[in-house]
Design a protein around this motif. Structure first.
Motif, PDB file in Angstrom:
ATOM      1  N   VAL A 114       0.857  -1.190   0.000  1.00 28.36           N
ATOM      2  CA  VAL A 114       0.000   0.000   0.000  1.00 28.36           C
ATOM      3  C   VAL A 114       0.894   1.240   0.000  1.00 28.36           C
ATOM      4  N   PHE A 115       0.526   2.235  -0.821  1.00 27.03           N
ATOM      5  CA  PHE A 115       1.274   3.493  -0.865  1.00 27.03           C
ATOM      6  C   PHE A 115       0.336   4.652  -0.587  1.00 27.03           C
ATOM      7  N   LEU A 116       0.823   5.575   0.247  1.00 22.27           N
ATOM      8  CA  LEU A 116      -0.019   6.648   0.770  1.00 22.27           C
ATOM      9  C   LEU A 116       0.520   8.003   0.345  1.00 22.27           C
ATOM     10  N   GLN A 117      -0.387   8.933   0.035  1.00 22.31           N
ATOM     11  CA  GLN A 117      -0.026  10.322  -0.224  1.00 22.31           C
ATOM     12  C   GLN A 117      -1.206  11.204   0.159  1.00 22.31           C
ATOM     13  N   ASN A 118      -0.940  12.488   0.260  1.00 27.86           N
ATOM     14  CA  ASN A 118      -2.006  13.468   0.473  1.00 27.86           C
ATOM     15  C   ASN A 118      -2.979  13.465  -0.714  1.00 27.86           C
ATOM     16  N   ASP A 119      -4.269  13.639  -0.437  1.00 30.49           N
ATOM     17  CA  ASP A 119      -5.286  13.511  -1.494  1.00 30.49           C
ATOM     18  C   ASP A 119      -5.092  14.473  -2.663  1.00 30.49           C
ATOM     19  N   CYS A 120      -4.727  15.730  -2.365  1.00 33.76           N
ATOM     20  CA  CYS A 120      -4.543  16.695  -3.462  1.00 33.76           C
ATOM     21  C   CYS A 120      -3.321  16.349  -4.309  1.00 33.76           C
ATOM     22  N   ASN A 121      -2.272  15.840  -3.664  1.00 28.67           N
ATOM     23  CA  ASN A 121      -1.097  15.402  -4.417  1.00 28.67           C
ATOM     24  C   ASN A 121      -1.462  14.244  -5.337  1.00 28.67           C
ATOM     25  N   VAL A 122      -2.244  13.320  -4.807  1.00 31.87           N
ATOM     26  CA  VAL A 122      -2.683  12.151  -5.565  1.00 31.87           C
ATOM     27  C   VAL A 122      -3.528  12.582  -6.780  1.00 31.87           C
ATOM     28  N   CYS A 123      -4.458  13.491  -6.561  1.00 27.60           N
ATOM     29  CA  CYS A 123      -5.302  13.963  -7.669  1.00 27.60           C
ATOM     30  C   CYS A 123      -4.449  14.641  -8.744  1.00 27.60           C
ATOM     31  N   THR A 124      -3.426  15.386  -8.324  1.00 26.43           N
ATOM     32  CA  THR A 124      -2.553  16.060  -9.286  1.00 26.43           C
ATOM     33  C   THR A 124      -1.790  15.041 -10.131  1.00 26.43           C
ATOM     34  N   LEU A 125      -1.312  13.975  -9.486  1.00 27.56           N
ATOM     35  CA  LEU A 125      -0.662  12.879 -10.228  1.00 27.56           C
ATOM     36  C   LEU A 125      -1.606  12.310 -11.281  1.00 27.56           C
ATOM     37  N   GLY A 126      -2.857  12.110 -10.879  1.00 25.92           N
ATOM     38  CA  GLY A 126      -3.857  11.553 -11.795  1.00 25.92           C
ATOM     39  C   GLY A 126      -4.075  12.451 -12.999  1.00 25.92           C
ATOM     40  N   VAL A 127      -4.225  13.751 -12.735  1.00 28.84           N
ATOM     41  CA  VAL A 127      -4.434  14.714 -13.827  1.00 28.84           C
ATOM     42  C   VAL A 127      -3.240  14.689 -14.776  1.00 28.84           C
ATOM     43  N   GLN A 128      -2.031  14.727 -14.208  1.00 23.59           N
ATOM     44  CA  GLN A 128      -0.841  14.769 -15.065  1.00 23.59           C
ATOM     45  C   GLN A 128      -0.741  13.528 -15.941  1.00 23.59           C
ATOM     46  N   GLU A 129      -1.013  12.385 -15.337  1.00 22.04           N
ATOM     47  CA  GLU A 129      -0.742  11.117 -16.018  1.00 22.04           C
ATOM     48  C   GLU A 129      -1.821  10.758 -17.040  1.00 22.04           C
ATOM     49  N   VAL A 130      -3.087  10.947 -16.689  1.00 20.59           N
ATOM     50  CA  VAL A 130      -4.120  10.454 -17.615  1.00 20.59           C
ATOM     51  C   VAL A 130      -4.870  11.557 -18.338  1.00 20.59           C
ATOM     52  N   GLU A 131      -4.733  12.821 -17.883  1.00 21.02           N
ATOM     53  CA  GLU A 131      -5.581  13.861 -18.458  1.00 21.02           C
ATOM     54  C   GLU A 131      -4.832  14.778 -19.408  1.00 21.02           C
ATOM     55  N   LEU A 309     -11.780  14.961 -14.798  1.00 22.04           N
ATOM     56  CA  LEU A 309     -11.795  13.677 -14.086  1.00 22.04           C
ATOM     57  C   LEU A 309     -12.928  13.575 -13.063  1.00 22.04           C
ATOM     58  N   GLY A 310     -13.401  14.718 -12.594  1.00 23.35           N
ATOM     59  CA  GLY A 310     -14.507  14.722 -11.640  1.00 23.35           C
ATOM     60  C   GLY A 310     -14.225  13.823 -10.450  1.00 23.35           C
ATOM     61  N   ASP A 311     -15.215  13.041 -10.061  1.00 30.69           N
ATOM     62  CA  ASP A 311     -15.100  12.169  -8.891  1.00 30.69           C
ATOM     63  C   ASP A 311     -14.019  11.107  -9.050  1.00 30.69           C
ATOM     64  N   ASP A 312     -13.588  10.855 -10.298  1.00 30.50           N
ATOM     65  CA  ASP A 312     -12.577   9.825 -10.521  1.00 30.50           C
ATOM     66  C   ASP A 312     -11.149  10.303 -10.274  1.00 30.50           C
ATOM     67  N   ALA A 313     -10.960  11.612 -10.045  1.00 32.36           N
ATOM     68  CA  ALA A 313      -9.596  12.140  -9.890  1.00 32.36           C
ATOM     69  C   ALA A 313      -8.843  11.404  -8.780  1.00 32.36           C
ATOM     70  N   GLY A 314      -9.503  11.224  -7.647  1.00 35.14           N
ATOM     71  CA  GLY A 314      -8.848  10.610  -6.496  1.00 35.14           C
ATOM     72  C   GLY A 314      -8.431   9.170  -6.732  1.00 35.14           C
ATOM     73  N   ILE A 315      -9.370   8.337  -7.223  1.00 30.78           N
ATOM     74  CA  ILE A 315      -9.016   6.915  -7.415  1.00 30.78           C
ATOM     75  C   ILE A 315      -8.005   6.764  -8.557  1.00 30.78           C
ATOM     76  N   THR A 316      -8.133   7.610  -9.603  1.00 31.92           N
ATOM     77  CA  THR A 316      -7.190   7.516 -10.718  1.00 31.92           C
ATOM     78  C   THR A 316      -5.779   7.885 -10.263  1.00 31.92           C
ATOM     79  N   GLY A 317      -5.685   9.002  -9.547  1.00 33.76           N
ATOM     80  CA  GLY A 317      -4.379   9.437  -9.056  1.00 33.76           C
ATOM     81  C   GLY A 317      -3.785   8.411  -8.100  1.00 33.76           C
TER      82      GLY A 317
END
Lengths: 327, 327
Positions: A114-131, A309-317
């Protein structure tokens, strides 16, 4: 001999919030195959919440007929101050958590890394990678919700700084004598443009006799008011609500300009519940104010866009985090 | 066989300003052995200024009985927007320069490698390398002078971002309806706390009938007013000047808090002419306001200090640049 494609390369991303837990099962290529959702029940304490997270993870896998043995890693985005190296939630106000070893406890339940990060950091990773097709090396993720948070990717990597608190952009002061913020200061971006700030301004104005279609829609106490109701009110021609939202967009534009001046990012991507609900009402004003206030030359070629990404930002990131960290 | 210490390892750092050029000759260990200074004469155009820089470099070497053949590299900090890779000054308002190939032209004169960076970035390098024992991997340099500029060192490296404009911190808006800034916006930090802002406020107040010892010292037009005069006025008990300086310090503290919230640096170091002249008057208030406005936890262990490099910041940082780039 080339390595055979493994059957255990699925990823699970978890978005841990104050009220709900979302989990998504992803392919190694970050396609979401299924989701699960449960309430957080933070009042039951950390152990109960961690059990609920584990169950939600299992539900997401089960939904897709995948066994946890086929999952390579779980990523999780948590609100609050995080110690990613040790997998601990140091402090999370809306969960009532203080120094919770989330990674270790969740690994006991799941028997997967399991890997943990702050939620906003995680969402930013998601945006960068898939969006973002250009996968910018330097970008800022902005999330307008109950509060305002952000994440920074600098030179291609998540940047968290000396105290791991980089990206606390919501407490940037924009108006020294502005409205009081929950942090104790005045005129923070969060006190001017978050969902709480919008709702507070609306409720105060109603108390002072302001008329709005919102009271017709929801009653005078505005019970169950949501960001989407503001959009409905504006579309029904409610000039008062339109003005409140425009002001929030103006401040958001100025804050984005400040971030551009300080960091010179290639992209600023804005997500979160408020933006999801009010994108077409807010974005033109956000962009205009950001361009007007950015120092000449510093916003050249810089993308200022709303996240889709809407509600999916968190799980995607969180799935992106799991993929990066388990390589 | 161990390499013999080379006789050509001296470095020269140049600080190019709108009114004066400073050059310093440094040992490889960054000890300054001698300095030279000349006026810029920007009105004579880029070629003439570049000749003057070359002469100033030669004077600094000559002062120390060193020949340019013994100098490994020259670093130079220039105001304005810089393209370090190509060694060009893209735009510098106070020099009247637009796309000047400073590196190439100066190398023609000197026949030594020349490395160019923005002046605030160069000063930040100097502070990190010679002033801070801990050599923080993440720090912000702030320079309060005629304007306000900054430099960022992130993960150990100078960070300039997508448009190479990162660190334009002086145009961070702190007061949306604040005083007009030269950039066209309102309430930028630079419009609230730079030397120009302080002098403008003082002159406006005098026009409105405010009494101050400054007019006794310098005449009613405040001809030749300098930052040091404000210190003298405060020490003579001038409450009006003390208040103006305190307000600037308050805004500076809030801006520092914003930088800490956004970037989570290990150190914020404040230099520049205004700070050099008014350190003991400003710093306690800067630190108090920064700590008060930083998000809880984000300023833990963060140093907020005044630079002691004074006028040497530019030449020292430029020597650091020369050393790093010529390795």
């Amino acid at each position: 001999m080339p390595e055979a494609p493994s059957k255990s390369d699925y990823l699970i991303g978890v978005d841990l919030g104050g009220t709900k837990i979302l989990a998504g099962l992803f392919t190694p290529g970050l396609k979401c195959l299924g989701r699960a959702k449960t309430s957080t029940k933070a009042d039951r304490g950390p152990s109960a919440v961690i059990e609920r997270i584990a169950r939600c993870v299992q539900d997401a896998a089960d939904e897709c007929d995948i066994s946890l043995k086929q999952v390579r890693a779980v990523g999780i985005g948590s609100p609050g101050a995080i110690d990613p190296e040790n997998g601990r939630v140091l402090f999370a106000g809306n969960l009532g958590w203080k120094d919770v070893p989330l990674k270790r406890e969740l690994e006991k339940h799941l028997e997967i890394p399991v890997f943990l990060q702050n939620d906003c950091n995680v969402c930013t990773l998601g945006v960068q990678e898939v969006e973002l097709e250009s996968k910018p090396r330097n970008m800022v993720g902005v999330f307008l919700g109950t509060g305002i948070g952000g994440g920074l990717i600098l030179e291609g990597k998540l940047f968290t700084g000396f105290n791991r608190t980089a990206g606390e952009i919501g407490h940037m002061v924009l108006e020294v004598n502005g409205p009081k913020c929950t942090c104790g200061n005045r005129g923070c971006w969060e006190a001017l443009a978050s969902r709480s700030a919008l709702f507070r301004q609306i409720q105060e104005a109603i108390r002072d006799g302001q008329k709005t279609v919102l009271t017709e829609m929801l009653g005078s106490d505005l019970k169950d008011l949501r960001s989407g109701d503001l959009r409905k009110a504006i579309r029904q021609g409610d000039k008062f609500i339109a003005h409140i939202v425009e002001e929030a967009a103006k401040y958001t534009g100025i804050a984005v300009a400040n971030l551009i001046n300080i960091l010179s990012p290639e992209a600023v991507v804005i997500g979160g519940g408020v933006m999801d609900a009010l994108e077409s009402e807010m974005m033109p004003m956000v962009v205009a104010n950001a361009r007007e206030h950015a120092f000449p030359g510093s916003d050249k070629g810089v993308k200022i866009i709303a996240s889709k990404l809407g509600d999916d930002a968190g799980i995607t990131g969180a799935a992106v985090l799991a993929r990066r960290e388990s390589r």
